[in-house]
Enzyme design. Structure first.
Site, mmCIF file in Angstrom:
data_model
loop_
_atom_site.group_PDB
_atom_site.id
_atom_site.type_symbol
_atom_site.label_atom_id
_atom_site.label_comp_id
_atom_site.label_asym_id
_atom_site.label_seq_id
_atom_site.Cartn_x
_atom_site.Cartn_y
_atom_site.Cartn_z
ATOM 1 N N HIS A 80 0.832 -1.208 0.000
ATOM 2 C CA HIS A 80 0.000 0.000 0.000
ATOM 3 C C HIS A 80 0.863 1.253 0.000
ATOM 4 O O HIS A 80 1.744 1.414 0.839
ATOM 5 C CB HIS A 80 -0.912 0.016 1.237
ATOM 6 C CG HIS A 80 -2.053 -0.939 1.116
ATOM 7 N ND1 HIS A 80 -3.239 -0.787 1.784
ATOM 8 C CD2 HIS A 80 -2.194 -2.056 0.374
ATOM 9 C CE1 HIS A 80 -4.058 -1.781 1.470
ATOM 10 N NE2 HIS A 80 -3.443 -2.565 0.625
ATOM 11 N N TYR A 209 -9.076 4.541 8.130
ATOM 12 C CA TYR A 209 -9.218 4.693 9.585
ATOM 13 C C TYR A 209 -10.194 5.841 9.793
ATOM 14 O O TYR A 209 -9.929 6.958 9.331
ATOM 15 C CB TYR A 209 -7.895 5.103 10.234
ATOM 16 C CG TYR A 209 -6.819 4.048 10.259
ATOM 17 C CD1 TYR A 209 -6.043 3.792 9.129
ATOM 18 C CD2 TYR A 209 -6.539 3.342 11.426
ATOM 19 C CE1 TYR A 209 -5.018 2.845 9.166
ATOM 20 C CE2 TYR A 209 -5.507 2.395 11.473
ATOM 21 C CZ TYR A 209 -4.762 2.153 10.327
ATOM 22 O OH TYR A 209 -3.753 1.227 10.366
ATOM 23 N N PRO A 300 -4.051 -1.445 18.953
ATOM 24 C CA PRO A 300 -3.826 -1.854 17.560
ATOM 25 C C PRO A 300 -3.936 -0.742 16.512
ATOM 26 O O PRO A 300 -3.601 -0.970 15.357
ATOM 27 C CB PRO A 300 -4.910 -2.911 17.322
ATOM 28 C CG PRO A 300 -5.953 -2.635 18.343
ATOM 29 C CD PRO A 300 -5.265 -2.035 19.523
ATOM 30 N N LYS A 304 1.061 -1.659 15.086
ATOM 31 C CA LYS A 304 2.490 -1.720 15.407
ATOM 32 C C LYS A 304 2.951 -2.953 16.185
ATOM 33 O O LYS A 304 4.158 -3.193 16.289
ATOM 34 C CB LYS A 304 2.884 -0.473 16.210
ATOM 35 C CG LYS A 304 2.794 0.812 15.410
ATOM 36 C CD LYS A 304 3.775 0.778 14.257
ATOM 37 C CE LYS A 304 3.675 2.002 13.372
ATOM 38 N NZ LYS A 304 4.395 1.854 12.118
ATOM 39 N N TYR A 392 4.056 5.763 10.521
ATOM 40 C CA TYR A 392 3.211 4.649 10.058
ATOM 41 C C TYR A 392 4.038 3.593 9.318
ATOM 42 O O TYR A 392 3.850 2.400 9.505
ATOM 43 C CB TYR A 392 2.109 5.207 9.152
ATOM 44 C CG TYR A 392 0.977 4.253 8.873
ATOM 45 C CD1 TYR A 392 0.005 3.986 9.832
ATOM 46 C CD2 TYR A 392 0.864 3.628 7.629
ATOM 47 C CE1 TYR A 392 -1.046 3.122 9.568
ATOM 48 C CE2 TYR A 392 -0.176 2.764 7.351
ATOM 49 C CZ TYR A 392 -1.137 2.514 8.330
ATOM 50 O OH TYR A 392 -2.172 1.655 8.061
HETATM 51 C C1 PHB Z 1 -5.589 -5.455 10.188
HETATM 52 O O1 PHB Z 1 -5.560 -5.600 8.958
HETATM 53 O O2 PHB Z 1 -5.996 -6.348 10.942
HETATM 54 C C2 PHB Z 1 -5.131 -4.156 10.760
HETATM 55 C C3 PHB Z 1 -4.588 -3.201 9.934
HETATM 56 C C4 PHB Z 1 -4.178 -1.995 10.466
HETATM 57 C C5 PHB Z 1 -4.325 -1.763 11.819
HETATM 58 C C6 PHB Z 1 -4.862 -2.729 12.660
HETATM 59 C C7 PHB Z 1 -5.273 -3.931 12.128
HETATM 60 O O3 PHB Z 1 -3.951 -0.571 12.316
#
Ligand code: PHB
Ligand code: APR
Length: 412
Positions: A80, A209, A300, A304, A392
């Site tokens: 990505h 997000y 989460p 990280k 990130y």
């Molecule tokens: C996930 O794909 O499970 C995932 C991706 C990004 C995050 C948390 C979980 O910040």
């Protein structure tokens, strides 16, 4: 018990825990001819079926490649170049590669990383004992500590030069040091995540997000056929409080923006994850070295957890390699300090992302306005977006870890 190997009683590095940290460490050591035994208290089936996050930084992908465990990741991982943040429907894309000079993230589930590492370990015929529960460690102040563990109803011992405590948040390694040696710092958040896997192609190419006044939501993915989605829920909620219709209704609302629709599909799995920040310091006691969740937990948001575990593992591996190959102990002596610089940087970012994107019922109206102002800064300042991008993709953490000079060598 799932091994046909003879049970070893002595090795160079005794590894407690067969999660990503323990398995990767074992493989990196094996490639350098350093022996290790991995003790994992769960069954292989159980370890391989735990659903976790799935966002890999470039450094994590590199480490898995270095370990020769990235063949499927290179085929199936989704690279990505950007990530989308949304505030009550207002979207802002963070152009990761553009803002970081080419770095991005790869979406590939942690469960798959673990499956790949287990398959590789078993193929090398190196010891990985499932259903082997470490119960205590003795002799950490001597040059040959001993791990005691239970396997098939019998007590066994494993003598080693060093113990790697890779046994997660609930493990025993951290509790082995004298009372008060390890300091702990933590923070819990007044909300949880309800995560689902749905049999439906993702409705977005990049992760979204979302802050919404009804709470956080995240749209991630597992493949071109499967979506991974999360909604913020209350700490008292159970999955029974979240029938499928309620989940989809909240996801539509929280992720929604004009001209975009979220596709629904059968929900294959639902789990609730608590949100916690936790740090143990230091990460070493005598001949015990902690790595991964055994030493720290992050909420989460930002994905990280796995990346920190892998960064610790690389650091520990390099320190052990130079100890064995060059007789140089500086890496071991500096292990904890180098990790701590990175760990606090990642803690700060995970906390920032969490507080930026969740609805916190305990916050005052003033704080809620600050939260929105923080989001708006990202939409108007390239510098602010760049800070998020560097954190990130993992660049900021790497710099933090490399920031200080090596200390002078001392006796181990
Ligand atoms: C996930 O794909 O499970 C995932 C991706 C990004 C995050 C948390 C979980 O910040
Ligand atoms: N003896 C042997 N094994 C143990 C013991 C014990 N006493 N206690 C715990 N374990 C095992 C657990 O069963 C688990 O498989 O240690 C392993 C620790 O693995 P993880 O919890 O996956 O931790 P880690 O390898 O540090 O990886 C961190 O996992 O929890 C996620 O978000 C986290 O992504 C991060 C990653």
């Amino acid at each position: 018990m799932a091994t046909t190997l003879e049970i070893p009683t002595r090795t160079q590095v005794g590894i407690i825990g067969g999660g990503p940290a323990g398995l990767l460490l074992a493989q990196l050591l094996h490639q350098q001819g350093i022996t290790a035994v991995v003790l994992e208290n769960r069954s292989r089936q159980r370890v391989e079926s735990r659903q976790r996050a799935g966002l890999l930084e470039q450094g994590t992908v590199d480490a898995l490649r270095e370990a020769g465990a990235a063949e499927r990741l290179d085929r199936e991982g989704l690279f990505h170049e950007g990530v989308i943040l949304s505030y009550n429907g207002q979207r802002h894309r963070i152009a990761l590669t553009e803002l970081t000079g080419g770095a991005g993230v790869t979406i590939y589930a942690q469960t798959e990383v673990v499956k790949d590492l287990i398959a590789q370990r078993l193929a090398t015929q190196q010891p990985l004992l499932f259903e082997a529960e470490a119960t205590h460690i003795e002799g950490l102040t001597t040059d040959s500590p001993v791990i005691h563990y239970a396997l098939d109803g019998q007590q066994h011992t494993l003598a080693c030069d060093f113990v790697a405590g890779c046994d997660g948040f609930h493990g025993i390694a951290r509790r082995t040091a004298p009372e008060g040696f390890f300091k702990t710092y933590d923070k819990t958040y007044p909300y949880c995540w309800l995560g689902i896997i749905a049999q439906v192609p993702p409705s977005t190419d990049e992760l979204i997000y979302a802050f919404h006044e009804r709470g956080f939501a995240l749209h991630s993915m597992r493949s071109s056929e499967r979506s991974r989605l999360y909604v913020q829920c209350d700490v008292t909620d159970t999955v029974a409080d979240w029938p499928d219709e309620r989940i989809w209704a909240e996801l539509h609302l929280r992720l929604g923006t004009a001209g975009w629709t979220l596709s629904e599909g059968p929900i294959l799995e639902k789990t609730i994850t608590p949100m916690r920040s936790f740090v143990t310091a230091p990460m070493q006691y005598e001949r015990l070295f902690l790595a991964g969740d055994a030493a720290h937990i992050v909420p989460p948001t930002g994905g990280k957890g796995l990346n920190m575990a892998v960064a610790d593992t690389r650091q520990l591996f390099e320190a052990l390699r130079t100890h064995y190959q060059d007789g140089d102990n500086r890496g071991l002596l500096d292990y904890s300090a180098a990790c701590m610089r990175r760990v606090w940087r990642v803690q700060e970012f995970s906390n920032y992302m969490t507080e930026l994107l969740h609805r916190n019922p305990e916050k005052s109206a003033f704080d809620q306005h600050l939260q929105e102002a923080r989001f708006q800064l990202l939409t108007t300042s390239r510098a602010a977006s760049q800070v998020v991008a560097e954190n990130y993709v993992g660049l900021a953490a790497r710099r933090a870890s490399e920031a200080a000079e090596w200390p002078l060598p001392q006796a181990l």
